[in-house]
Design an enzyme around this catalytic site. Sequence first.
Site, PDB file in Angstrom:
ATOM      1  N   HIS A 166       0.842  -1.200   0.000  1.00 28.47           N
ATOM      2  CA  HIS A 166       0.000   0.000   0.000  1.00 28.47           C
ATOM      3  C   HIS A 166       0.879   1.253   0.000  1.00 28.47           C
ATOM      4  CE1 HIS A 166      -3.465   2.532   1.463  1.00 28.47           C
ATOM      5  NE2 HIS A 166      -2.443   3.235   1.951  1.00 28.47           N
ATOM      6  N   GLU A 167       1.881   1.278   0.869  1.00 31.69           N
ATOM      7  CA  GLU A 167       2.745   2.463   0.949  1.00 31.69           C
ATOM      8  C   GLU A 167       3.584   2.624  -0.311  1.00 31.69           C
ATOM      9  OE1 GLU A 167       2.287   4.691   3.115  1.00 31.69           O
ATOM     10  OE2 GLU A 167       0.823   3.442   4.150  1.00 31.69           O
ATOM     11  N   HIS A 170       1.958   4.556  -3.004  1.00 36.46           N
ATOM     12  CA  HIS A 170       2.094   6.015  -2.889  1.00 36.46           C
ATOM     13  C   HIS A 170       3.428   6.478  -3.487  1.00 36.46           C
ATOM     14  CE1 HIS A 170      -1.547   6.584  -0.672  1.00 36.46           C
ATOM     15  NE2 HIS A 170      -1.149   5.919   0.384  1.00 36.46           N
ATOM     16  N   GLU A 250      -6.380   6.805  -0.945  1.00 37.46           N
ATOM     17  CA  GLU A 250      -6.285   5.623  -0.086  1.00 37.46           C
ATOM     18  C   GLU A 250      -6.995   4.436  -0.716  1.00 37.46           C
ATOM     19  OE1 GLU A 250      -4.331   5.348   2.565  1.00 37.46           O
ATOM     20  OE2 GLU A 250      -3.723   7.383   2.019  1.00 37.46           O
TER      21      GLU A 250
END
Length: 637
Positions: A166-167, A170, A250
């Site tokens: 997930h990170e 980004h 998100e």
Amino acid sequence: MDFFERQRQVKRMSFRLILLYVLAVLAIVIVVDLAVAFALGAFEAPAAELAWLMFWTSVLTGGSILLASLFRTIGLRAGGGKVARDLGGVLVPEDTTDLRLRRLRNVVEEVALASGVPVPEVYVLEDEQGINAFAAGWSPADAAIAVTRGALDRLNRDELQGVIAHEFSHVLNGDMRINIRLIGLLFGILFLAIVGRTFLYAGAFGGGRDRRDNQGSNPLPLIGIALIVAGSVGVFAGRLIQASVSRQREYLADASAVQFTRQTSGLAGALKKIGGLETGSRLTSPKIDEVGHMLFGEARLRSLFATHPPLADRIRALEPGFDPAELTALAARWRDAPPSGLAEDAAMGLAGPEHGGALPHHETRLPVNPGAVAASVGTPQQPAYRRAESILEQFPPEVLARARRGDTAPVLLFGLLLSEQPEVRDSQLAVLRERHGDAAAADALAAVGWLEGLHPLLRLPLAQLCFPALRSHPLARRQDLLGTIDALARADGRISVFEYALTRLLHRDLYEATYDSQPWPTRSQSLASCRNAIASLLAVLARAGHPDEASADRAYQVGLARILPGQQIPMTAPQHGVLALDGAWPLLDGLAPKDKSLLIQAVVAVIAEDGTMTVPEQELTRTICGMLHCPLPPLTT
């Protein structure tokens, strides 16, 4: 949505962020103007005096906000590690033997290799028991990943992998630069509240008897109150800005993580643990409001202008049949016996990564799927993750350990560059003795033994695993190492594709990590203005993968027709071989995302003309994508 479309979205998001910031500053300036005029009784003064007062109040207020934002932004130039350290983060050592920290570093390295981006610094927020994480930095080269102690203790490997993926989304999507800019902008907006409290204190508690004698004419308390009110407007605007740039990103990051790891249970499990554990994703740092928009989970218990979508909605997007009542049941089960991530790993047999299979023979030409390669840029899929696991599995443990340490990583790079030809190697060893002494030359020779039998496809990934360790050296030492590596590569009077790939990617990585900018000026370019640079790049690539002039020209023409249809540009042999690309990077990196997409397609078309890909073609393709800031996952067979 592909990588290039996301890049276009990030540019639009940056414009919206600036617009919201300007509107917030204007609202604050108006509030302060009115308050100061009221406090000084200026509404009864002539119109010219009132206008003059409000002009200078506006200049001082707006200037203070802008200077505060600039000050905070400059303070963040040290990269993502600065944000992590400000929140109490502790850098995870490369050679850690702690099981939880080793597991964390392994997962980060796997995801970095699978994403095609440099391995970031890794931090742990030791005092935070909530489950949370963030990625920070101006670019992938200076990025940092931070996770809380709660995430390390409570998440199993699949769940930790989902959070890290997930990170990394980004990082790939360009969200980090927006996030770190937002920290600086929010500081400027909130700065007036700090000044207001100072004025209020000075007016209410300073001055002794003189203050009491002149209480009725002292404007400082009123100005202080006005600034606090203006600061409250700033807080409101800041929360609005955070929410506006965070919520949908998100959802996108969750979807990207699932696409990456090809399983929803890990990410959904992490979100369920946030909802079921008492500590949730909450953080205790007083600076948390600054970074709330960049966290994996909501840092505070609030619903108005929340920076993240509701937890139940995020889980339901991953598991459509999810019942929120399940969180209540989990909370009851974990109240007295919180979960242990390592214990769950042992129970599920997740002691280490799965083997992804051996690499092909050194001379094998690998089949290539042009559509799959172009589509994988910035969009890693599950096969890329398995390939990253396979790459790490095929390094001897002692080699991996040396690649992760600042004192031994340079030795591995020296060893990778030592020639098999005795006369060239003697010249390289003389360079090492002159620059670093006899011990460095002996260590480099020993490294050749450690690397014996290393598959050529593993050379560049191993070098890229070494790059983060070099960032830990002082600037002068880094420059010295870059000079040595360049001298070793040039010792035989020519530069091979691997030598070029290693030296250029290392220089770009260290430069951007140090200066937060590309090694060249960034100017927008069109395909027409880059016509000669494109032709040079395709010619170098065609000659690297095709043994004869006719097949090389055929491949070149296929690539040229893909990106510059209808244009006749004869293929000419670059005078300096692969070094001809040095002049192309400043131009090609300035192309718009859609034009970069076309360029990558043309590159793949050149490679795929004969249906296979050689090792030099893989290395050159990875270098092209790296220099153009288009992260390429490992190319699967």
